[in-house]
Design a protein around this motif. Structure first.
Motif, PDB file in Angstrom:
ATOM      1  N   TRP A  18      -5.646  -0.895  -3.513  1.00  0.00           N
ATOM      2  CA  TRP A  18      -5.818  -0.082  -2.307  1.00  0.00           C
ATOM      3  C   TRP A  18      -7.274  -0.105  -1.851  1.00  0.00           C
ATOM      4  O   TRP A  18      -7.557  -0.215  -0.667  1.00  0.00           O
ATOM      5  CB  TRP A  18      -5.352   1.342  -2.553  1.00  0.00           C
ATOM      6  CG  TRP A  18      -3.860   1.492  -2.648  1.00  0.00           C
ATOM      7  CD1 TRP A  18      -2.908   0.644  -2.157  1.00  0.00           C
ATOM      8  CD2 TRP A  18      -3.148   2.551  -3.276  1.00  0.00           C
ATOM      9  NE1 TRP A  18      -1.648   1.121  -2.445  1.00  0.00           N
ATOM     10  CE2 TRP A  18      -1.767   2.290  -3.130  1.00  0.00           C
ATOM     11  CE3 TRP A  18      -3.540   3.705  -3.955  1.00  0.00           C
ATOM     12  CZ2 TRP A  18      -0.790   3.141  -3.618  1.00  0.00           C
ATOM     13  CZ3 TRP A  18      -2.562   4.549  -4.448  1.00  0.00           C
ATOM     14  CH2 TRP A  18      -1.207   4.264  -4.277  1.00  0.00           C
ATOM     15  N   VAL A  25      -6.343   0.865   4.097  1.00  0.00           N
ATOM     16  CA  VAL A  25      -5.709   1.954   3.364  1.00  0.00           C
ATOM     17  C   VAL A  25      -6.749   3.049   3.177  1.00  0.00           C
ATOM     18  O   VAL A  25      -7.846   2.789   2.692  1.00  0.00           O
ATOM     19  CB  VAL A  25      -5.188   1.485   1.983  1.00  0.00           C
ATOM     20  CG1 VAL A  25      -4.694   2.666   1.161  1.00  0.00           C
ATOM     21  CG2 VAL A  25      -4.077   0.462   2.157  1.00  0.00           C
ATOM     22  N   LEU A  27      -7.526   6.323   1.188  1.00  0.00           N
ATOM     23  CA  LEU A  27      -7.104   7.094   0.020  1.00  0.00           C
ATOM     24  C   LEU A  27      -7.414   8.574   0.246  1.00  0.00           C
ATOM     25  O   LEU A  27      -8.465   8.930   0.764  1.00  0.00           O
ATOM     26  CB  LEU A  27      -7.801   6.578  -1.236  1.00  0.00           C
ATOM     27  CG  LEU A  27      -7.441   5.146  -1.621  1.00  0.00           C
ATOM     28  CD1 LEU A  27      -8.216   4.716  -2.860  1.00  0.00           C
ATOM     29  CD2 LEU A  27      -5.952   5.000  -1.858  1.00  0.00           C
ATOM     30  N   ASP A  31      -3.286  10.624  -3.378  1.00  0.00           N
ATOM     31  CA  ASP A  31      -3.222   9.344  -4.078  1.00  0.00           C
ATOM     32  C   ASP A  31      -3.786   9.430  -5.496  1.00  0.00           C
ATOM     33  O   ASP A  31      -3.846   8.423  -6.194  1.00  0.00           O
ATOM     34  CB  ASP A  31      -3.971   8.269  -3.284  1.00  0.00           C
ATOM     35  CG  ASP A  31      -3.341   8.034  -1.925  1.00  0.00           C
ATOM     36  OD1 ASP A  31      -2.109   7.873  -1.871  1.00  0.00           O
ATOM     37  OD2 ASP A  31      -4.075   8.043  -0.919  1.00  0.00           O
ATOM     38  N   TYR A  72       4.251   3.269   2.938  1.00  0.00           N
ATOM     39  CA  TYR A  72       2.832   3.614   2.836  1.00  0.00           C
ATOM     40  C   TYR A  72       2.096   2.567   2.002  1.00  0.00           C
ATOM     41  O   TYR A  72       2.654   1.985   1.073  1.00  0.00           O
ATOM     42  CB  TYR A  72       2.646   4.961   2.116  1.00  0.00           C
ATOM     43  CG  TYR A  72       3.340   6.123   2.747  1.00  0.00           C
ATOM     44  CD1 TYR A  72       2.749   6.828   3.791  1.00  0.00           C
ATOM     45  CD2 TYR A  72       4.581   6.538   2.286  1.00  0.00           C
ATOM     46  CE1 TYR A  72       3.381   7.928   4.358  1.00  0.00           C
ATOM     47  CE2 TYR A  72       5.215   7.639   2.844  1.00  0.00           C
ATOM     48  CZ  TYR A  72       4.613   8.326   3.883  1.00  0.00           C
ATOM     49  OH  TYR A  72       5.246   9.409   4.442  1.00  0.00           O
ATOM     50  N   HIS A  73       0.827   2.409   2.314  1.00  0.00           N
ATOM     51  CA  HIS A  73      -0.137   1.714   1.458  1.00  0.00           C
ATOM     52  C   HIS A  73       0.266   0.294   1.046  1.00  0.00           C
ATOM     53  O   HIS A  73       0.008  -0.137  -0.078  1.00  0.00           O
ATOM     54  CB  HIS A  73      -0.423   2.525   0.208  1.00  0.00           C
ATOM     55  CG  HIS A  73      -1.204   3.800   0.433  1.00  0.00           C
ATOM     56  ND1 HIS A  73      -1.528   4.289   1.671  1.00  0.00           N
ATOM     57  CD2 HIS A  73      -1.718   4.675  -0.457  1.00  0.00           C
ATOM     58  CE1 HIS A  73      -2.204   5.412   1.541  1.00  0.00           C
ATOM     59  NE2 HIS A  73      -2.340   5.664   0.253  1.00  0.00           N
ATOM     60  N   THR A  75      -0.319  -3.221   0.360  1.00  0.00           N
ATOM     61  CA  THR A  75      -1.565  -3.950   0.097  1.00  0.00           C
ATOM     62  C   THR A  75      -1.265  -5.164  -0.770  1.00  0.00           C
ATOM     63  O   THR A  75      -0.469  -5.086  -1.706  1.00  0.00           O
ATOM     64  CB  THR A  75      -2.581  -3.061  -0.653  1.00  0.00           C
ATOM     65  OG1 THR A  75      -2.732  -1.827   0.030  1.00  0.00           O
ATOM     66  CG2 THR A  75      -3.931  -3.749  -0.760  1.00  0.00           C
TER      67      THR A  75
END
Length: 138
Positions: A18, A25, A27, A31, A72-73, A75
């Protein structure tokens, strides 16, 4: 390339991924390890990682609220981009959401993240321009 469900043993590698995403992204406190542990009590089958040679090189966190799916997220490690890993993770997350009865998936992407927006548009995601995303840290 192998897609599997995230485990807490993956946490440090996933956070590093991330962080490698640059501005892609953001954080937040949600997270943190304790919060991710809570997420795993909800729908762990939607939190996926991709491994290559026993190293985590891709991640996507999916969620299902009983009505809508969320992604979400997403990566992928910079050295493994443009190999289809992001699309494979999205396909698997979408397949799992469909199996739960999900009819619509939402995601949020930074407006200036042109590479991610291109990927999402290629996969059929459309900008929801009439909406303003709002949030509040509790």
């Amino acid at each position: 390339m192998h897609i599997r469900e995230f485990t807490l043993q993956d946490y440090d590698a996933v956070v590093e991924l991330w962080r490698s995403a640059g501005g892609g992204v953001t954080l937040r406190p949600s997270d943190g390890r304790a919060e991710i542990e809570k997420k795993l009590t909800r729908d762990p089958d939607l939190f996926l990682v991709t491994e290559v040679d026993a190293s985590v090189v891709g991640v996507i966190m999916g969620a299902w609220d009983g009505r809508r799916g969320w992604l979400y997220h997403l990566t992928v490690h910079p050295n493994y981009r443009h190999l289809g890993i992001a699309s494979s993770l999205m396909e698997e997350a979408e397949r799992r959401l469909r199996a739960k009865g999900c009819l619509k998936v939402n995601l949020m992407v930074h407006r200036d993240n042109a590479i991610a927006r291109q990927l999402y548009e290629h996969r059929g995601y459309l900008e929801s321009t009439p909406f303003v995303v709002m949030g509040k840290e509790l």
